[in-house]
Design an enzyme around this catalytic site. Structure first.
Site, PDB file in Angstrom:
ATOM      1  N   CYS A  50       7.993  -5.883  -3.158  1.00 15.59           N
ATOM      2  CA  CYS A  50       7.916  -6.152  -1.397  1.00 15.59           C
ATOM      3  C   CYS A  50       6.986  -7.444  -1.328  1.00 15.59           C
ATOM      4  O   CYS A  50       7.761  -8.317  -0.780  1.00 15.59           O
ATOM      5  CB  CYS A  50       8.318  -5.062  -1.127  1.00 15.59           C
ATOM      6  SG  CYS A  50       7.066  -4.229  -0.586  1.00 15.59           S
ATOM      7  N   GLU A 114      -3.963   0.776   0.600  1.00 10.95           N
ATOM      8  CA  GLU A 114      -2.104   1.652   0.415  1.00 10.95           C
ATOM      9  C   GLU A 114      -2.265   2.005  -1.224  1.00 10.95           C
ATOM     10  O   GLU A 114      -2.633   1.280  -2.146  1.00 10.95           O
ATOM     11  CB  GLU A 114      -0.875   0.897   0.915  1.00 10.95           C
ATOM     12  CG  GLU A 114      -0.801  -0.225   0.107  1.00 10.95           C
ATOM     13  CD  GLU A 114       0.699   0.035  -1.334  1.00 10.95           C
ATOM     14  OE1 GLU A 114       0.588   1.503  -1.182  1.00 10.95           O
ATOM     15  OE2 GLU A 114       0.524  -1.407  -1.218  1.00 10.95           O
ATOM     16  N   GLN A 115      -1.640   3.676  -1.409  1.00 11.21           N
ATOM     17  CA  GLN A 115      -1.752   3.507  -3.011  1.00 11.21           C
ATOM     18  C   GLN A 115      -0.641   3.064  -4.047  1.00 11.21           C
ATOM     19  O   GLN A 115      -0.620   3.660  -5.160  1.00 11.21           O
ATOM     20  CB  GLN A 115      -1.900   5.433  -3.220  1.00 11.21           C
ATOM     21  CG  GLN A 115      -3.329   5.822  -2.009  1.00 11.21           C
ATOM     22  CD  GLN A 115      -3.834   6.826  -2.418  1.00 11.21           C
ATOM     23  OE1 GLN A 115      -3.377   7.760  -3.612  1.00 11.21           O
ATOM     24  NE2 GLN A 115      -3.553   8.096  -1.095  1.00 11.21           N
ATOM     25  N   GLY A 189      18.792   4.157  -0.463  1.00  9.09           N
ATOM     26  CA  GLY A 189      18.221   4.352  -1.894  1.00  9.09           C
ATOM     27  C   GLY A 189      17.187   5.369  -1.819  1.00  9.09           C
ATOM     28  O   GLY A 189      16.807   6.208  -0.948  1.00  9.09           O
ATOM     29  N   ALA A 190      17.634   5.892  -3.345  1.00 11.24           N
ATOM     30  CA  ALA A 190      16.773   7.098  -3.596  1.00 11.24           C
ATOM     31  C   ALA A 190      15.731   6.939  -4.160  1.00 11.24           C
ATOM     32  O   ALA A 190      15.564   7.988  -5.815  1.00 11.24           O
ATOM     33  CB  ALA A 190      17.403   8.817  -3.860  1.00 11.24           C
ATOM     34  N   MET A 193      10.586   4.340  -3.706  1.00  9.34           N
ATOM     35  CA  MET A 193      10.316   4.150  -1.811  1.00  9.34           C
ATOM     36  C   MET A 193      11.080   5.027  -0.842  1.00  9.34           C
ATOM     37  O   MET A 193      10.892   4.953  -0.437  1.00  9.34           O
ATOM     38  CB  MET A 193      10.796   2.572  -1.869  1.00  9.34           C
ATOM     39  CG  MET A 193       9.427   1.522  -1.940  1.00  9.34           C
ATOM     40  SD  MET A 193       8.255   1.464  -0.936  1.00  9.34           S
ATOM     41  CE  MET A 193       9.283  -0.181   0.103  1.00  9.34           C
TER      42      MET A 193
END
Length: 455
Positions: A50, A114-115, A189-190, A193
């Protein structure tokens, strides 16, 4: 050959530019196929998230490879090459290795530490591997980058401060509407994210989550996982979105679609049935945007998009943790490059030993012709003695040349071996092609630069 990186990220470009460059899996396959049509590029993979689009490629020549990649991305985005280079950064050889290690470690993320990016690097490599666009060089580089990222997160506290983009978005949402505990949410959205968003909402104490997804079975699987947290959850197809907005307090959308999936009409229809005035927070984590830009103009609707998230003060990483992470990356880069340099000299050493073995066999054949009546036991003893002498003579220089080759500029020692022993370069290349441990990569000390495709 060496590794070339061409990238655009949140650090170099606004979200509007990242949207133009955003890619789905189909786009990425087309981009790589186009790049690999050039004889100057032998391997390539795309890392698209993103907040970044990066192409890693193994190139025969720096400027030629750079021109090829820049033109392909220009054609994909619709941006002129001149405009694209305003926002691009380029890393080559050692600098490209260091950058990927830092990215995988979360040091280059919008939210440091962030991972999630580690999984994104893994998927980028897996996609390229399945499409057969990576060879030995990018395979080894990617695997090492993933190992470095894991090491950084396991040995430092960088991930404690490294909240995901989702966490930052929810923090902003809470500042607007107060605590999320006891409220109702819609996750659009599944994918990975969406699952991360659902997890973060669950931790925030949300009471109910509605999952909206094009693939209803996938949405139902996520809803089932959410119920495992003791939270009410159901899955719905996209045409159910408007009525779900009526009771929602927060929406998190992260589909990866190429055009908005939450329209102005959807939100209008949903809010038309609200009994009492209330604020609706919509977190648009899509790249490009999932939510129609006009939605932000509706009264009572507060849209948190990537532009807003990237302006937020991110979770502050403790200096000691960040320093420790950078130290690990620096050490791993040095070790990786040393290993590559040793791998490059190995074919020369192997070719030298093969040359020596050929000489020994030729001399033994000559001995057989001159002394045909030589007893076989005596002949074997002579052969073993000669081989031992040759092995002892070669041992010290071959071990030493590998040690020396691990340092920057060490390739000159391999060149000296080839010159001194008159080793044919074609023979060395043949050995390199047959050895699994050999690596293509001329680690030239090229600078890290931030543009210039136009020279």
């Amino acid at each position: 050959m060496s590794v070339l990186l061409f990238g655009v990220s949140h650090r170099s470009a606004p979200v509007s530019v990242l949207e133009q460059l955003s890619t789905d899996e189909s786009d990425q396959a087309k981009i790589i196929a186009e790049v690999l049509r050039s004889s100057l590029v032998t391997e390539a993979m795309v890392l698209s998230t993103c907040n970044r689009v990066e192409i890693y490629a193994v190139v025969e020549a720096f400027h030629g490879g750079l021109s090829v990649i820049g033109q392909v991305l220009s054609d994909h985005s619709g941006m002129s090459l001149q405009d694209l280079t305003k926002y691009a950064y380029v890393r080559y050889a050692e600098a490209a290795v260091e950058h990927l290690f830092a990215v995988a470690s979360g040091l280059d993320s919008a939210v440091v530490g962030e991972q999630q990016v580690l999984g994104q690097v893994r998927r980028a490599y897996a996609s390229a591997e399945s499409n057969h666009t990576v060879g030995r060089t990018l395979h080894e580089l990617s695997q090492r980058a993933l190992a470095v990222g894991k090491r950084v997160h396991s040995e430092t506290g960088i991930d404690r401060a490294g909240a995901s983009v989702v966490s930052v978005a929810l923090d902003v949402a809470e500042k607007k509407v107060g605590p999320l505990a006891g409220r109702s949410a819609v996750v659009v959205g599944a994918g990975s994210m969406g699952a991360l968003a659902a997890t973060q909402l669950a931790r925030a104490g949300i009471e109910r989550i509605h999952v909206v997804n094009r693939s209803l079975p996938r949405g139902k699987r996520l809803a089932e996982n959410i119920r495992g947290y003791g939270i009410a959850a159901e899955a719905y197809p996209f045409d159910h979105l408007p009525p779900l907005l009526t009771d929602a307090d927060i929406v998190v959308s992260c589909t990866g679609a190429v055009r908005p999936v939450v329209s102005l009409a959807d939100v209008h229809r949903g809010l038309a049935h609200v009994r009492e005035p209330k604020d609706l927070v919509i977190c648009d984590l899509g790249m490009p945007r999932d939510v129609d830009a006009a939605v932000a103009g509706l009264p009572g609707v507060f849209v948190i998009d990537m532009d807003r998230i990237l302006r937020e003060p991110t979770a502050k990483t403790a200096t000691s943790d960040a320093d420790a992470a950078r130290s690990i990356v620096a050490t791993e880069v040095a070790n990786y490059l040393a290993g590559q340099r040793v791998a490059e000299v190995t074919p020369t050493v192997t070719a030298l030993r093969q040359r020596a073995a050929d000489v020994v066999e030729a001399e033994l054949l000559r001995l057989d012709n001159r002394l045909p009546g030589l007893d076989s036991s005596h002949r074997d003893e002579v052969a073993n003695t000669v081989r031992r002498v040759v092995d002892k003579l070669l041992h010290a220089p071959t071990v030493r040349v590998k040690q020396l080759a691990s340092a920057p500029g060490g390739d000159s020692y391999a060149e000296a071996l080839r010159e001194l022993f008159e080793l044919d370069q074609h023979a060395v290349d043949a050995v390199a092609g047959s050895e699994l441990g050999a690596v293509s990569g001329d680690e030239l000390a090229a600078p890290a630069i931030d543009l210039d495709l136009t020279e």
